[in-house]
Design an enzyme around this catalytic site. Structure first.
Site, mmCIF file in Angstrom:
data_model
loop_
_atom_site.group_PDB
_atom_site.id
_atom_site.type_symbol
_atom_site.label_atom_id
_atom_site.label_comp_id
_atom_site.label_asym_id
_atom_site.label_seq_id
_atom_site.Cartn_x
_atom_site.Cartn_y
_atom_site.Cartn_z
ATOM 1 N N ASP A 86 -4.706 -42.805 4.370
ATOM 2 C CA ASP A 86 -4.681 -41.081 5.034
ATOM 3 C C ASP A 86 -6.070 -40.599 4.921
ATOM 4 O O ASP A 86 -6.391 -39.657 5.780
ATOM 5 C CB ASP A 86 -3.721 -40.515 4.225
ATOM 6 C CG ASP A 86 -2.372 -40.642 5.034
ATOM 7 O OD1 ASP A 86 -2.411 -41.330 5.886
ATOM 8 O OD2 ASP A 86 -1.417 -40.350 4.364
ATOM 9 N N GLU A 135 4.359 -24.750 4.047
ATOM 10 C CA GLU A 135 3.911 -24.895 2.455
ATOM 11 C C GLU A 135 3.676 -23.441 1.870
ATOM 12 O O GLU A 135 4.282 -23.001 0.904
ATOM 13 C CB GLU A 135 2.623 -25.626 2.320
ATOM 14 C CG GLU A 135 2.823 -27.065 2.242
ATOM 15 C CD GLU A 135 2.732 -27.548 3.719
ATOM 16 O OE1 GLU A 135 2.637 -28.748 3.794
ATOM 17 O OE2 GLU A 135 2.646 -26.769 4.974
ATOM 18 N N SER A 174 8.440 -38.791 0.971
ATOM 19 C CA SER A 174 7.118 -39.048 0.433
ATOM 20 C C SER A 174 7.019 -38.684 -0.922
ATOM 21 O O SER A 174 6.516 -38.997 -1.837
ATOM 22 C CB SER A 174 5.721 -38.427 1.268
ATOM 23 O OG SER A 174 5.684 -39.197 2.374
ATOM 24 N N HIS A 193 0.851 -1.251 -0.290
ATOM 25 C CA HIS A 193 0.110 0.054 -0.121
ATOM 26 C C HIS A 193 0.863 0.987 0.058
ATOM 27 O O HIS A 193 0.571 2.355 -0.214
ATOM 28 C CB HIS A 193 -1.032 0.063 1.295
ATOM 29 C CG HIS A 193 -0.471 -0.368 2.596
ATOM 30 N ND1 HIS A 193 -0.555 -1.673 3.071
ATOM 31 C CD2 HIS A 193 0.346 0.310 3.500
ATOM 32 C CE1 HIS A 193 0.217 -1.495 4.302
ATOM 33 N NE2 HIS A 193 0.861 -0.622 4.354
ATOM 34 N N PRO A 242 -0.618 -8.562 -1.590
ATOM 35 C CA PRO A 242 -1.110 -9.498 -0.459
ATOM 36 C C PRO A 242 -0.196 -9.584 0.784
ATOM 37 O O PRO A 242 0.955 -9.920 0.395
ATOM 38 C CB PRO A 242 -1.372 -10.961 -1.172
ATOM 39 C CG PRO A 242 -1.664 -10.572 -2.526
ATOM 40 C CD PRO A 242 -0.921 -9.226 -2.891
ATOM 41 N N PHE A 284 -2.149 -30.103 -0.094
ATOM 42 C CA PHE A 284 -1.568 -29.139 0.704
ATOM 43 C C PHE A 284 -0.889 -27.833 0.092
ATOM 44 O O PHE A 284 -0.522 -27.063 0.645
ATOM 45 C CB PHE A 284 -0.224 -29.741 1.813
ATOM 46 C CG PHE A 284 -1.193 -30.847 2.755
ATOM 47 C CD1 PHE A 284 -2.288 -30.653 2.840
ATOM 48 C CD2 PHE A 284 -0.330 -31.808 3.242
ATOM 49 C CE1 PHE A 284 -2.852 -31.820 3.982
ATOM 50 C CE2 PHE A 284 -0.606 -32.763 3.898
ATOM 51 C CZ PHE A 284 -1.948 -32.766 4.354
ATOM 52 N N ASN A 309 4.293 1.784 12.782
ATOM 53 C CA ASN A 309 3.346 3.062 13.062
ATOM 54 C C ASN A 309 2.069 2.589 14.116
ATOM 55 O O ASN A 309 1.387 3.688 14.158
ATOM 56 C CB ASN A 309 2.959 3.636 11.652
ATOM 57 C CG ASN A 309 2.255 2.787 10.764
ATOM 58 O OD1 ASN A 309 1.614 1.904 11.338
ATOM 59 N ND2 ASN A 309 2.372 3.130 9.583
ATOM 60 N N GLY A 323 0.675 -5.223 9.103
ATOM 61 C CA GLY A 323 -0.174 -6.065 8.447
ATOM 62 C C GLY A 323 0.706 -7.217 7.673
ATOM 63 O O GLY A 323 0.408 -8.459 8.090
ATOM 64 N N HIS A 349 -4.621 6.097 6.443
ATOM 65 C CA HIS A 349 -4.059 5.217 5.846
ATOM 66 C C HIS A 349 -4.562 4.811 4.257
ATOM 67 O O HIS A 349 -3.700 4.919 3.535
ATOM 68 C CB HIS A 349 -4.484 3.906 6.453
ATOM 69 C CG HIS A 349 -4.051 2.663 5.858
ATOM 70 N ND1 HIS A 349 -2.659 2.112 5.846
ATOM 71 C CD2 HIS A 349 -4.903 1.568 5.273
ATOM 72 C CE1 HIS A 349 -2.643 0.772 5.212
ATOM 73 N NE2 HIS A 349 -3.916 0.628 4.926
#
Length: 679
Positions: free
Chosen positions: A476, A417, A385, A68, A116, A444, A186, A157, A262
């Site tokens: 599983d 992940e 795995s 931002h 994001p 996942f 801030n 954030g 803001h």
């Protein structure tokens, strides 16, 4: 560094350029730039970069994690000589502008796409990993080709998002002393003061992660303190640094310190008093004093051009003294793959044994890691795995731990992940032709959806090795059995989603993923063994979809992916015994198939014949290829894999039954292939 009137004028110029962008657009975030402008000025004034060549490999990297504050970044890019004009700044947030609402990777001087929260700091960990690996791989005594730093601006954030915790924990473990983060403390988020939701001791948390934590008490005006903190951070060679810098959001505004500043433009009277306070004409906008331009040219642009010139001379000498390493790095910097690398991809015939595609993937990676020094891998604590670690791999670890070295190309991400996905984006964004892959269970990958989306949006060709791709996971149970996952990721623009049916298709998936320059890949792989198919090949699979088994004048086309392809082949044999002719199509990657010509696609999925899809995942999305769908539109079940497949009728007889019903339902109807569209 010493600071004077020109520095204070430059800081005021940065502040007002950011405010003017937001005011003209009547949209954006003026508050953080007003508080962060001094830090931006101090940091950019001592960064090594060449604005005339934003891709120079040994430039310092800057990541604006709190996206931002983007008007601040555009102001700095303009002032320091990047390809951002005043007219570009005036078009802030307009359609088609060079100054979009958040930083985007393809813009000059923008290292990664942020917005994001938490993604940017995590990308920065990837950038720092890449630099450490490049330096450890190619630096020689007297030839320091790589020694750049990665700097980050982040806010409350970013620190609240869980991904930043994952990434910061790993960065501390890896002792990334080339990473310096400036925390804009801030105490404001969109909801108001952070006391309503965020009152932890951030400094203690980062100390616990293994970071060096430094403090700047007055980030609004104390340029010396900011410079000293950055200099101290650069001395910390075995710890990343967090500089906790107190600022006032909206510094100088009538609403300074309030959350109202803001995310909304300042009112006109506030802008006027701000400009008057900073010594500018209140009636003029987008004003840059010539002495500010001159200052940045002398401080940043000219030294940056000279620094790259000297680096180029050093690299020429390096290539003469170390011809093998020099040629390899030159190839990588040119974005080229080694000649003939694809010959290392394994091929198979039906005489070869049935093998799980996760195991076939391991065989490919063994070959590719030996051929491609730019290939860097890892796993989210599922190496045994996912089968993602090549036989002769060395772990990427701090040398002091004796667990590996920074020249190692296998990263132990731990159970992180989401961070893994964003770190891969950062490694890919670094340059030097890094090809990066990492493994987890397909289900996942959903943990990392935010990072996966930014891979596609930014054009980072990262590779997800996503094993345990269906109810074939078995015991599983439904918590681990993907249903909706591939439909979600197939819906993303610019995303390869491969689900190979055998060894040749697995090799084709990796061939496409390695050759890709701007499209990421998810390769979904089985736990259970699959046969090597008659009619498959790397060449055919490289089209994304192809006719695996054909007949003249088919009564039905069965299109399938992954483990269901061999089931469909068996079903076609049963149908043949009944006098029903079935064509079997394998569609390992919709994205690649969709980019073929309409003529080719119609040759695979033609008019005039019913088409039925078979996939042991949700049927959502299959209507674009098939008239009828056989899928799994509920959660899975726990049990041995063959029993679970039989329970849901994903056996040859189940496919036969539905094929017969499909033929009967569409009999006598004039069918058009779903491939055909009006536009």
């Amino acid at each position: 560094m010493s600071f004077g009137d020109i520095d204070r004028l430059a800081v005021s110029t940065i502040r007002l350029l950011a405010v003017d962008q937001v005011s003209k657009a009547n949209s954006g975030h003026p508050g953080a730039p007003l508080g962060l402008a001094p830090a931006a000025h101090v940091l950019f004034s001592q960064m090594r970069m060449n604005p005339k060549n934003p891709d120079w490999i040994n430039r310092d990297r800057f990541v604006l994690s709190n996206g931002h504050s983007v008007a601040l970044l555009y102001s700095m890019l303009h002032l320091t000589g990047y390809d951002f004009s005043i007219d570009d700044l005036k078009s802030f947030r307009q359609l088609g502008s060079k100054c979009p609402g958040h930083p985007e990777f393809e813009l000059p001087g923008v290292e990664v796409t942020t917005g994001p929260l938490g993604q940017g700091i995590t990308n920065a960990v990837g950038l720092a990993i890449a630099q450490a690996n490049l330096a450890s791989t190619y630096n020689k005594p007297g030839f320091t080709l790589s020694d750049n730093y990665t700097y980050v601006f982040l806010g409350d954030g970013c620190l609240e998002e869980g991904i930043s915790s994952e990434a910061s924990s790993l960065a501390g473990h890896l002792q990334l002393g080339n990473l310096i983060c400036i925390y804009d403390d801030n105490s404001i988020t969109i909801d108001g003061h952070t006391e309503v939701s965020f009152d932890e001791d951030v400094a203690k948390r980062y100390e616990a992660y293994g970071w060096e934590v430094l403090y700047v008490e007055d980030g609004n005006t104390d340029l010396d303190a900011i410079a000293n903190a950055i200099a101290q951070g650069k001395k910390s060679h075995n710890k990343p640094t967090l500089i906790k810098m107190k600022t006032t959001i909206g510094f100088g505004s009538l609403n300074a310190g309030d959350h109202s500043v803001h995310g909304s433009p300042l009112k006109a009277d506030d802008v006027k008093q701000l400009k008057t306070k900073f010594g500018f004409n209140p009636d003029k906008s987008f004003v840059v004093p010539q002495e500010v331009y001159d200052f940045y040219q002398a401080k940043i642009l000219n030294p940056g051009v000279e620094a790259e010139k000297k680096w180029n001379q050093l690299f020429e000498q390096y290539q003469q003294k170390f011809p093998e390493e020099g040629a390899e790095l030159k190839r990588r910097l040119e974005g080229k793959l080694p000649a003939g690398w694809e010959k290392s991809l394994p091929t198979y015939t039906p005489a070869d044994s049935a093998v799980a595609t996760r195991k076939l993937s391991e065989m490919v990676l063994d070959k590719l890691c030996a051929e491609l020094p730019e290939l860097m891998g890892g796993s989210a604590d599922l190496t045994p795995s996912n089968l993602t670690r090549a036989k002769n791999a060395e772990d990427f670890q701090p040398p002091s731990t004796k667990l590996g070295s920074y020249a190692g190309r296998y990263i132990r991400y731990g159970i992180r992940e989401h961070a893994m996905g964003a770190i891969m984006n950062g490694i890919s964004a670094y340059g030097a032709h890094y090809k990066v892959y990492s493994g987890t269970f397909l289900n996942f990958v959903s943990y990392a959806a935010g990072a996966v989306r930014l891979s596609a949006l930014s054009g980072h060709p990262v590779i997800w090795v996503a094993t345990h791709d269906s109810i074939g996971v078995g015991e599983d149970g439904p918590t681990h059995e993907p249903i909706e996952t591939l439909a979600h990721f197939r819906a993303l623009p610019n995303m390869h989603v491969w689900r190979p049916a055998d060894g040749n298709e697995t090799s084709a998936a990796y061939k496409a993923a390695i050759e890709s320059t701007s499209t990421p890949s998810i390769i979904a792989l089985t736990r259970q063994n699959l046969p090597q198919l008659e009619g498959s090949s790397i060449e055919k699979a490289s089209k994304g979809g192809y006719v695996l088994k054909d007949v003249a004048n088919p009564d039905i086309v069965i299109v399938a992916t992954g483990s269901e392809v061999s089931i469909s082949v068996e079903a076609s044999n049963i149908l043949a015994d009944k006098g029903i002719k079935a064509r079997v199509v394998s569609l390992p990657d919709e994205f690649t198939f969709d980019h073929q010509s309409e003529e080719y696609k119609l040759s695979v999925l033609p008019d005039g014949v019913p088409i039925m899809s078979v996939e042991v995942l949700t049927s959502f999305g299959w209507k674009k290829y098939a008239h009828q769908t056989f899928g799994l539109n509920r959660f899975g079940a726990s049990g041995k894999a063959p029993e679970v497949f039989k329970y849901f009728d994903f056996v040859p007889e189940g496919v036969v039954s539905r094929a017969e019903k499909t033929i009967t339902f569409y009999k006598g109807k004039d069918l058009i292939s779903p491939i055909r569209t009006a536009f």
